[in-house]
Design a protein around this motif. Structure first.
Motif, short mmCIF file in Angstrom:
data_model
loop_
_atom_site.label_atom_id
_atom_site.label_comp_id
_atom_site.label_asym_id
_atom_site.label_seq_id
_atom_site.Cartn_x
_atom_site.Cartn_y
_atom_site.Cartn_z
N GLY A 109 13.02 0.59 1.72
CA GLY A 109 11.62 0.40 2.07
C GLY A 109 11.27 1.00 3.42
N LEU A 110 9.95 1.10 3.67
CA LEU A 110 9.45 1.77 4.88
C LEU A 110 9.87 1.04 6.16
N GLY A 111 9.88 -0.30 6.11
CA GLY A 111 10.28 -1.07 7.30
C GLY A 111 11.72 -0.75 7.67
N ILE A 129 4.55 8.77 11.72
CA ILE A 129 3.68 9.60 10.88
C ILE A 129 4.29 9.63 9.49
N LEU A 130 3.52 9.21 8.49
CA LEU A 130 3.98 9.34 7.11
C LEU A 130 3.56 10.73 6.62
N PRO A 131 4.54 11.60 6.33
CA PRO A 131 4.21 13.00 6.02
C PRO A 131 3.28 13.17 4.82
N SER A 169 -3.00 0.11 -3.50
CA SER A 169 -1.90 1.03 -3.17
C SER A 169 -1.57 1.02 -1.69
N TYR A 170 -2.28 0.17 -0.93
CA TYR A 170 -2.17 0.25 0.53
C TYR A 170 -1.80 -1.09 1.17
N GLY A 171 -1.46 -1.00 2.48
CA GLY A 171 -1.48 -2.18 3.32
C GLY A 171 -2.94 -2.37 3.70
N VAL A 172 -3.41 -3.61 3.74
CA VAL A 172 -4.85 -3.84 3.98
C VAL A 172 -5.02 -4.79 5.17
N VAL A 191 -1.98 -7.43 4.63
CA VAL A 191 -1.19 -7.70 3.43
C VAL A 191 -0.87 -6.38 2.74
N GLU A 192 0.38 -6.25 2.30
CA GLU A 192 0.83 -5.02 1.66
C GLU A 192 0.50 -5.04 0.16
N LYS A 193 -0.17 -4.01 -0.28
CA LYS A 193 -0.50 -3.80 -1.69
C LYS A 193 -1.04 -5.05 -2.40
N PRO A 194 -2.16 -5.58 -1.91
CA PRO A 194 -2.73 -6.77 -2.56
C PRO A 194 -3.45 -6.42 -3.85
N ALA A 204 -7.92 0.06 4.61
CA ALA A 204 -6.54 0.38 4.22
C ALA A 204 -5.80 0.99 5.40
N ILE A 205 -4.50 0.67 5.49
CA ILE A 205 -3.67 1.31 6.52
C ILE A 205 -3.34 2.72 6.03
N ILE A 206 -3.56 3.70 6.90
CA ILE A 206 -3.24 5.10 6.60
C ILE A 206 -1.99 5.45 7.41
N GLY A 207 -1.25 6.46 6.97
CA GLY A 207 0.07 6.71 7.54
C GLY A 207 0.20 7.24 8.95
N ARG A 208 -0.43 6.56 9.90
CA ARG A 208 -0.24 6.84 11.33
C ARG A 208 -0.20 5.50 12.04
N TYR A 209 0.85 5.30 12.82
CA TYR A 209 1.02 4.04 13.53
C TYR A 209 1.45 4.33 14.96
N ILE A 210 1.00 3.50 15.89
CA ILE A 210 1.64 3.44 17.21
C ILE A 210 2.14 2.01 17.33
N LEU A 230 11.62 -3.76 1.97
CA LEU A 230 11.42 -4.24 3.36
C LEU A 230 10.22 -3.47 3.90
N GLN A 231 9.11 -4.16 4.02
CA GLN A 231 7.83 -3.51 4.29
C GLN A 231 7.51 -3.46 5.78
N LEU A 232 7.10 -2.28 6.24
CA LEU A 232 6.66 -2.14 7.64
C LEU A 232 5.47 -3.07 7.92
N THR A 233 4.58 -3.18 6.93
CA THR A 233 3.40 -4.05 7.09
C THR A 233 3.82 -5.48 7.43
N ASP A 234 4.86 -5.98 6.79
CA ASP A 234 5.31 -7.36 7.06
C ASP A 234 5.85 -7.48 8.48
#
Ligand code: G1P
Length: 290
Positions: A109-111, A129-131, A169-172, A191-194, A204-210, A230-234
């Motif tokens: 998982g992403l986490g 960055i999610l490519p 399809s997203y973290g929200v 919440v991830e993929k509700p 929705a969370i888009i693939g850029r995080y700081i 294992l979710q990054l959102t969690d």
């Protein structure tokens, strides 16, 4: 105040949505027009002033490492044939940046993928960055986010409104925009993929995080979440207990290049914008009987 210098690129996924193309080729190496999608992300990171890039790879992903390395064979051949422009292009990619690679041995998982970079990131804020998410913006999306980070000194997640069932399809994000800047959302939860009916908002969370480095201890203690991963959102949800987290509604167009339709849209839009391809491609499209 610590600067954001490091960017993690999770690139260990199987890319099943693009089979059979991704049976051998990493999905991050699929091209929008003539550039692999991961290169768009790398260029964005550099344009945002980050110079320490970490790619999380896996078995079968060595094409990514080769792409950002010197290709002596290709360069010698191009030199012999006097193809100076192509030679410069090839060299510019290997000269672009020094990249570190870390293997994620199991697709958990992403986490878990982000956690693989813990030792390289150490105790400083960093970006992810999610490519798959290719973003076309007048000011690179990550640069916009770093500007916000410099004001708030807290974790920031890129966000965009998504209508209807696609939200699943997203973290929200759950939260409210700041009165002083409605592009910035003070996050209460996520919440991830509700399911559509359980989504707390359209953000929705888009693939850029700081993220602040505190995230790593949370990622180490994650239990499987949505999809058994294992979710990054969690992990970020856990951060909220001790730190502020903001959403940032960036300016720009985002393409989901990990999805066939999104990839087609990116290809058309990027081709139309090109000086060399735009005019003939526009003529071709105009002639289609749609
Ligand atoms: C990942 C994240 C999700 C985020 C999405 C953005 O999901 O887990 O929170 O909204 O990226 O593209 P994935 O697309 O890997 O399923």
């Amino acid at each position: 105040m610590k600067k954001v210098r490091k960017v993690i690129f999770p690139a260990a996924g199987f890319g099943t949505r693009f089979l059979p193309a991704t049976k051998v080729i990493p999905k991050e190496m699929l091209a929008v027009v003539d550039k692999p999608i991961i290169q768009y992300g790398v260029e964005e990171a550099l344009a945002a002033g980050c110079d320490q890039l970490i790619v999380i790879t896996a078995h079968g992903k060595s094409a990514i490492e080769d792409h950002f390395d010197i290709s002596h064979e290709l360069e010698t051949a191009l030199e012999k044939r006097g193809k100076t422009e192509l030679l410069e292009l090839s060299r510019s990619i290997s000269n672009m940046v020094q990249i570190s690679y870390v293997r994620q041995k199991e697709a958990k998982g992403l986490g878990h993928a982000v956690l693989m970079a813990k030792d390289l990131v150490d105790d400083e804020p960093f970006a992810v960055i999610l490519p798959d998410d290719v973003i076309d913006a007048p000011v690179p999306c990550l640069k916009q986010m770093i500007d916000v980070f410099e004001q708030v000194q807290s974790s920031i997640l890129a966000t965009q409104e998504v209508e209807g069932p696609a939200i699943s399809s997203y973290g929200v994000l759950d939260g409210d925009p700041l009165v002083s800047n409605p592009r910035i959302i003070a996050v209460r939860g996520m919440v991830e993929k509700p399911k559509l009916e359980d989504a707390p908002s359209k953000n929705a969370i888009i693939g850029r995080y700081i993220l602040t480095p505190k995230i790593f201890e949370l990622l180490e203690n994650l239990t499987p979440g949505a999809g058994g991963e294992l979710q990054l959102t969690d992990g970020i949800k856990g951060l909220l207990k001790t730190e502020k987290v903001y959403g940032y509604s960036f300016e720009g167009t985002r393409y989901d290049a990990g999805d066939k339709l999104g990839m087609l849209m990116a290809t058309v839009d990027f081709a139309l914008k090109r000086k060399d391809l735009g005019p003939p491609f526009r003529e071709y499209l105009k002639g289609l009987k749609l």
